[in-house]
Design an enzyme around this catalytic site. Structure first.
Site, PDB file in Angstrom:
ATOM      1  N   THR A  58       0.833  -1.205   0.000  1.00 40.48           N
ATOM      2  CA  THR A  58       0.000   0.000   0.000  1.00 40.48           C
ATOM      3  C   THR A  58       0.867   1.254   0.000  1.00 40.48           C
ATOM      4  OG1 THR A  58      -0.053  -0.271   2.386  1.00 40.48           O
ATOM      5  CG2 THR A  58      -2.005  -0.997   1.168  1.00 40.48           C
ATOM      6  N   SER A 111      13.215  -6.483   6.673  1.00 35.66           N
ATOM      7  CA  SER A 111      13.782  -5.181   6.305  1.00 35.66           C
ATOM      8  C   SER A 111      15.223  -4.974   6.712  1.00 35.66           C
ATOM      9  CB  SER A 111      12.963  -4.071   6.941  1.00 35.66           C
ATOM     10  OG  SER A 111      12.161  -3.522   6.012  1.00 35.66           O
ATOM     11  N   ASP A 166       9.430   0.645   5.103  1.00 40.90           N
ATOM     12  CA  ASP A 166      10.468   0.084   5.973  1.00 40.90           C
ATOM     13  C   ASP A 166      11.304   1.177   6.635  1.00 40.90           C
ATOM     14  OD1 ASP A 166       9.455  -2.115   4.705  1.00 40.90           O
ATOM     15  OD2 ASP A 166      11.163  -2.346   3.349  1.00 40.90           O
TER      16      ASP A 166
HETATM   17  C1  GLA Z   1       8.849  -4.183   0.981  1.00 39.35           C
HETATM   18  C2  GLA Z   1       9.137  -2.748   0.537  1.00 39.35           C
HETATM   19  C3  GLA Z   1       8.134  -1.785   1.142  1.00 39.35           C
HETATM   20  C4  GLA Z   1       6.694  -2.256   0.926  1.00 39.35           C
HETATM   21  C5  GLA Z   1       6.542  -3.743   1.268  1.00 39.35           C
HETATM   22  C6  GLA Z   1       5.203  -4.281   0.889  1.00 39.35           C
HETATM   23  O1  GLA Z   1       9.084  -4.329   2.343  1.00 39.35           O
HETATM   24  O2  GLA Z   1      10.443  -2.375   0.920  1.00 39.35           O
HETATM   25  O3  GLA Z   1       8.334  -0.492   0.612  1.00 39.35           O
HETATM   26  O4  GLA Z   1       6.253  -1.981  -0.369  1.00 39.35           O
HETATM   27  O5  GLA Z   1       7.528  -4.531   0.648  1.00 39.35           O
HETATM   28  O6  GLA Z   1       4.229  -3.741   1.711  1.00 39.35           O
END
Ligand code: GLA
Length: 344
Positions: free
Chosen positions: A20, A108, A155
């Site tokens: 999103t 992340s 993230d």
């Molecule tokens: C990864 C990306 C984020 C986000 C998510 C999905 O973590 O780094 O920016 O788009 O996927 O929600």
């Protein structure tokens, strides 16, 4: 005078609100205890020398000409380049990177690394910290332009703004961040690694992002934040499915905030399950390994379980009731403080 510094960037868990962020929607992540530490010592030349402790690998380049490379080195060189472009007068540095957040597990590690690097280099160069939203954007440029993953701001904002015991309701249109108490009434959030490593730059992530942009263009809206289920029905497949996911996921984030405020864990679990079904069936980012991991969570009595982060592998998130069965390999996660830096 340059100052030696140590910086920590936490990884993140996203409770709900997936894919999103780059659609100007809503999400509800929190920073976790695991993350990446960068120690920085000033040098009196213009060299950046880097040791990636966990990988036992090194890199060396000039502050003024970082150059393009692959892998973890792209994060370091990109961060140095973007800080210079931002106007930060960087000095040479010896950097030591180590981490506790597993790479490619959907927690992340990339943002944790970017955030720790930025804070360490700013502090080492004795530059006061700019607004953290600016830093989140800078870190995201590193990922977009130097690493090749067209990721959003989820993230980086989670890592920079994390607070103990609170999730962050982020509105990616206004970029407002509202802490929401994460009281789980005796339940527990856990992550379970699917065992399948995910890499944004090489996965279908960039394709999903392009599909969302195409759908918005066809619908004549600035972003899918302005789309509706009725509008989704006008589009050909798979674009209609992608839009259905984004529209319904934004609603689920709002419903999850209400469920948390009411302490309704059954409802929170239902929303996690619905998010997973949508990510699997409409957004098509699940894999067999992820489905196995979700099934194991549900088998252990999880109130809800879902794929987390970009998808195509990585960890799943589950909400376990107080009386759930033991879930082997599960790691308990709770909100911790955001990124921080101190003198060495
Ligand atoms: C990864 C990306 C984020 C986000 C998510 C999905 O973590 O780094 O920016 O788009 O996927 O929600």
């Amino acid at each position: 005078m340059p100052t030696d510094a140590t910086a920590f960037g936490p990884g993140r868990v996203n409770l709900i609100g997936e894919h999103t962020d780059y659609n100007q929607g809503l999400a509800l992540p929190f920073a976790i205890a695991d993350g990446v530490t960068v120690n920085a010592w000033a040098r009196d030349d213009r060299v950046v020398r880097v040791l990636a402790v966990d990988l036992d690998e090194q890199d060396e380049f000039l502050v003024d000409s970082p150059g393009r490379v692959d892998g973890w080195r792209a994060f370091v060189r990109g961060t140095v380049a973007e800080l210079s472009r931002f106007g930060v007068p960087l000095v040479g540095a010896s950097l030591e990177i180590s981490g506790t957040v597993p790479r490619g597990a959907g927690l992340s590690s990339s943002a944790a690394l970017e955030v720790a690097l930025v804070l360490a280099l700013l502090s080492e160069s004795n530059v006061p910290e700019p607004d953290r939203l600016e830093l989140a954007r800078l870190c995201s440029r590193v990922e977009n332009e130097w690493v090749g993953a067209q990721t959003g701001l989820l993230d980086q904002i989670a890592s920079l703004f994390g607070e103990p015991d609170r999730a962050l309701r982020i509105d990616f249109r206004s970029l407002s961040v509202r802490p929401v108490a994460l009281s789980l009434g005796g339940c527990e959030l856990v992550t379970l690694d699917s065992g399948e490593e995910h890499i944004h730059a090489g996965s279908g992530y960039n394709q999903r992002r392009a599909e969302c942009a195409e759908a918005a263009e066809l619908l004549g809206v600035d972003s899918l934040r302005d789309a509706t289920m009725e509008m989704a029905a006008e589009l050909p497949s798979p674009l209609s499915l992608r839009v259905r996911h984004v529209v319904s996921e934004n609603s689920r984030v709002s419903e999850a905030v209400v469920a948390l405020e009411r302490g309704d864990m059954e409802e929170l679990g239902r929303l996690l399950d619905a998010s997973h079904a949508s990510l699997r069936d409409s957004f098509a980012v699940s894999t067999d390994a992820v489905e196995d991991a979700v099934a194991r969570c549900k088998g252990a009595g999880a109130l809800g379980a879902r794929i987390m982060g970009g998808g195509f592998g990585g960890s799943v998130l589950a909400l376990l009731p107080p009386d759930g069965l033991v879930l082997e390999g599960a790691v308990s996660v709770r909100p911790g403080p955001g990124a921080r830096v101190s003198p060495l």
